[in-house]
Scaffold this active site. Structure first.
Site, short mmCIF file in Angstrom:
data_model
loop_
_atom_site.label_atom_id
_atom_site.label_comp_id
_atom_site.label_asym_id
_atom_site.label_seq_id
_atom_site.Cartn_x
_atom_site.Cartn_y
_atom_site.Cartn_z
N GLY A 40 1.86 7.18 -0.67
CA GLY A 40 2.10 7.48 0.93
C GLY A 40 1.16 6.99 1.52
N LYS A 61 4.49 4.58 -9.78
CA LYS A 61 3.52 4.36 -8.96
C LYS A 61 2.57 4.27 -10.30
CE LYS A 61 5.13 6.78 -4.93
NZ LYS A 61 5.09 8.89 -4.98
N GLU A 102 0.70 -1.52 -0.22
CA GLU A 102 -0.22 0.45 0.10
C GLU A 102 1.12 1.18 0.41
OE1 GLU A 102 -3.76 0.27 0.42
OE2 GLU A 102 -3.35 2.02 -1.00
N VAL A 110 2.57 2.96 -3.39
CA VAL A 110 1.70 4.62 -3.79
C VAL A 110 1.21 5.25 -3.18
CG1 VAL A 110 0.26 4.50 -5.80
CG2 VAL A 110 1.51 2.54 -6.12
#
Ligand code: NDP
Ligand code: HSE
Length: 441
Positions: free
Chosen positions: A138, A209, A133, A136
């Site tokens: 933060g 990302k 998680e 991408v």
């Protein structure tokens, strides 16, 4: 062997993110145990230099856990958290952790965008979880929503500000008139930037990302090499000021969308580039190191995810969420989602995208010039939406020179590139000052 009711957690890295992960695992030890159904015990923290003084670690119970033996550490853990970054040794260590039966959590977007399928395959073969998680945007929950919540929908487009450093830099350029280099140094000191900040300013981080999001959204393997990438190094203070004068802000956008090529091929496009965003668009209000991701899906419609995209604490929040998920699976049984790439859509070249553009150029200020410029656009089937001419000045050769701002309707990228080349060839064009895409309108 772990004690009954206890899971061994190995932490790879104790920098900006790792320090905060260790802090949260320690400070919220009992609460996390209640959420997981087992205690989470840090069994070691791998770093390059265990003897270096470390704020929030030196002199605390965490200090004796520091080790330079990362390979030995991953062999004695149930959950391995990789927050060291880079491709190697992170890749080898994660594969080793998986081979030893550990579930893994990583924030390493560069590694996932380069070699995600290898990690997925290894995790699948070993029957363990691979969660990411934090890789991408933060703290923003975006991987889980795309991977799980939207698993029953058809995603059409993902449009996001996914790099905190560049958003911070562009924001500081717009609001304080700072130079790019000065603003990048600020972002580094705040812990937003990658170890090598060129990964941020040249768009590699956002491209990684974008590749991860596109893979999840379109059930297709997308790697960093598939992403058309342009960073912010060519964006000038003048571009930012000009954007403001036309009601736009400059943002580095990551865009992944379903598209159809001119030859009828259905596929996806993934690109990262600076773009003009109208001030009325919600993405325009994303300030500082904040991130936001817009998702357009067939049934859900438009969704927006917003929050802190970088920094130790926010990123550690996302890491901890993953740690709790994979730890619950180990306690209760079951696994999280595996790789989904059944759609295997072709990644179309960037030249197939259609966008609105703003072109700024300097031209000789005399009768007929505008007509010549307009003829070039018409000749390439690029439709002009608006033209603005601003006060001219006398050039060194005595000619009066005027600044022109051309806004186009949506046009194919390849037509625009040919148009710009043809404009450069006109005697009356002194300089193409900038070409920026307009998105979100
Ligand atoms: P830092 O550079 O601050 O920390 C890296 C840590 O890893 C350091 O403790 C370093 O050890 C250790 N390390 C690096 N290489 C090795 C190695 N070869 N062997 C052992 N230890 C090693 O990085 P960040 O915390 O900023 O980032 C970590 C990861 O999280 C990266 O993948 C990054 O992309 C990702 N990320 C970062 C965010 C952020 O805002 N910073 C946000 C989202 C994701 P030592 O301390 O001894 O040098
Ligand atoms: N360097 C990255 C950024 C960290 O600025 O967004 C978060 O991934």
């Amino acid at each position: 062997m772990p004690e009954a009711g206890s899971l061994r957690v190995a932490l790879l890295g104790c920098g900006v993110v790792g320090t905060q992960v260790a802090r949260l695992l320690t400070e919220h030890h009992d609460e996390l145990a209640a959420r997981v159904g087992a205690t989470l015990e840090i069994v070691g923290i791998a770093v390059r230099n265990p003897d270096a003084p470390r704020e929030q670690v030196t002199g605390t119970p965490l200090e004796p856990l520091l080790t330079a033996d990362a390979e030995g550490l991953v062999a004695r853990a149930d959950v391995v958290v990789e927050v060291m970054g880079g491709i190697e040794p992170a890749r080898t260590l994660l594969l080793s952790a998986i081979a030893h039966g550990a579930s893994v959590v990583t924030a390493n977007k560069a590694l996932l965008a380069q070699d995600g399928p290898t990690l997925y395959a290894a995790a699948d073969a070993a029957g363990v979880d691979l969660y990411f998680e934090a890789a991408v945007a933060g703290a923003i929950p975006i991987v889980r929503p795309v991977r799980e919540s939207l698993a029953g929908d058809q995603v059409r487009r993902v449009l996001g500000i996914v790099n905190g450093t560049t958003n911070y830099v562009l924001d500081r350029m717009a609001t304080e008139g700072l130079d790019l280099d000065v603003a990048v140094k600020e972002a580094q000191s705040l812990g937003y930037a990658e170890a090598d900040p060129t990964a941020d300013v040249e768009g590699f981080d956002a491209a990684a990302k974008a590749a991860i999001l596109a893979s999840l959204a379109f059930h297709t393997r997308v790697s960093l090499d598939d992403v058309a990438r342009e960073g912010i190094t060519s964006v000038t203070a003048d571009d930012v000021a000009s954007a403001a004068s036309t009601g736009h802000v400059v943002k580095l956008l990551a865009i992944a969308e379903r598209n159809r090529a001119a030859d009828g091929t259905d596929g996806i496009q993934v690109r990262v580039h600076p773009a003009l965003v109208p001030v009325t668009h919600p993405l325009a209000g994303v300030r500082g190191a904040y991130n936001a991701v817009f998702v357009e899906a067939e049934s859900a419609g438009e969704l927006m995810f917003y929050g802190r995209g970088a920094g130790g604490g926010p990123t550690a929040s996302a890491v901890l969420g993953d740690v709790v998920s994979v730890a619950r699976h180990r306690v209760l049984g079951g696994r999280g989602p595996v790789e989904s790439w059944y759609a295997d859509l072709p990644v179309l070249p960037a030249t197939e995208s259609r966008t609105r553009f703003q072109v700024r150029l300097e031209v000789v200020d005399r009768p007929g010039v505008l007509a010549q410029v307009a003829a070039v656009l018409a000749g390439h089937d690029v439709s002009i939406e608006a033209v603005r001419q601003t006060a001219g000045h006398a050039a060194a050769d005595g000619h009066e020179v005027a600044a022109l701002l051309l806004s186009t309707h949506a046009a194919p990228e390849r037509a625009l590139a040919a148009t710009v080349e043809a404009l450069e060839g006109l005697d009356v064009v002194r300089e193409i000052v900038s070409v920026l895409r307009v998105e979100g309108s």
